[in-house]
Design an enzyme around this catalytic site. Structure first.
Site, PDB file in Angstrom:
ATOM      1  N   SER A 239       0.847  -1.191   0.000  1.00 40.80           N
ATOM      2  CA  SER A 239       0.000   0.000   0.000  1.00 40.80           C
ATOM      3  C   SER A 239       0.893   1.255   0.000  1.00 40.80           C
ATOM      4  O   SER A 239       1.648   1.460  -0.942  1.00 40.80           O
ATOM      5  CB  SER A 239      -0.973  -0.053   1.179  1.00 40.80           C
TER       6      SER A 239
ATOM      7  N   HIS B 133      -7.801  -5.469  -0.109  1.00 40.18           N
ATOM      8  CA  HIS B 133      -6.574  -4.699   0.033  1.00 40.18           C
ATOM      9  C   HIS B 133      -5.602  -5.333   1.022  1.00 40.18           C
ATOM     10  O   HIS B 133      -4.382  -5.246   0.850  1.00 40.18           O
ATOM     11  CB  HIS B 133      -6.913  -3.277   0.474  1.00 40.18           C
TER      12      HIS B 133
END
Length: 265
Positions: free
Chosen positions: A106, A239
């Protein structure tokens, strides 16, 4: 066909601890060093379980200021400056000539990119980079931009839970919420204020990984950011797919695939 000369044996031991890097055990003769760059709101401890999962690799994790043992420090506000500090720590901690791989998830993906650029400039080349929670594509810096400074603490914590990286019971704990919210906001602002330059290009292989259901993936033209090969691996999940299924096979595959090539330092 001429016989391939054996590769020289190189020790990849890590020097004494550095405040910007954390490791939990010393591997006697590791095949490589893996430096992990945490996500927004992340701390080194996220990668501690990887030590047992990668027994022949020296696992280290970057320790950003403003959290855990560094909670008394002001969080970083510039991603390139953060990367420079991490790169300097790596240069100090890793024995020259040892093999080095970066894993960024990320926020950690662009931090890994900028860290690798700095290391190249310092003469400490990276052998491979894994950008997790990121997929290749045309980067739009305005896309999904959320200025969390305008959000309430409750909205910030709800966003953390939605992405799946933090246990909901923890988020409901007021002491935990008060501890993490300031640096989660700081990390998000750092990420959204970052302007990526298209150069300098890296030379190492890049692997990108993104969950098939990931609506929060970082998007960058990874194949244009390196002169080396780029591979994208879609994986089941969102995610934070790596909480339940760390991509250990992909890490070891990259390390040993690079090991099989003739690498000139």
């Amino acid at each position: 066909m001429p016989r391939r000369a054996p590769r020289p044996t190189r020790t990849a031991e890590v020097r004494p601890p550095h405040p910007w890097l954390q490791t939990w055990s010393q591997v006697e003769r590791p095949v490589a060093n893996l430096v992990c760059l945490p996500h927004a709101g992340g701390s080194p401890g996220f990668y501690r379980p990887w030590v047992e999962l990668l027994p022949d690799i020296q696992v280290l994790a970057a320790h950003y200021p403003g959290r855990a043992e560094r909670s008394h420090e002001r969080p970083e506000t510039s991603l390139p400056r953060l990367a420079r500090r991490v790169a300097t720590a790596i240069e100090d901690a890793i024995v020259p000539g040892s093999r080095l791989f970066l894993f960024g998830h990320s926020l950690g993906a662009p931090v890994a990119l900028e860290t690798a650029r700095v290391l190249d400039a310092l003469g400490v080349p990276v052998d491979g980079l894994i950008a997790s929670g990121s997929r290749p594509g045309a980067h739009d810096p305005s896309e999904r931009r959320v200025w969390v400074s305008d959000q309430t603490d409750e909205e910030v914590l709800a966003g953390l839970w939605e992405m799946g990286g933090t246990d909901r019971d923890l988020l409901a704990d007021p002491d935990f919420a008060a501890l993490v919210t300031p640096y989660v906001k700081a990390d998000s602002l750092l990420y959204h204020s970052y302007v990526m330059e298209p150069t300098p290009r890296l030379r190492c292989p890049i692997v990108t990984i993104a969950g098939l259901d990931d609506e929060h993936a970082d998007v960058r033209p990874w194949d244009e950011l390196t002169a080396g090969p780029h591979t994208h691996v879609p994986i089941a999940g969102g995610h934070f797919y790596l909480v339940d299924r760390p991509p250990i096979d992909l890490v070891t595959d990259l390390v040993h695939r690079v090991d099989d090539r003739e690498v000139t330092r």
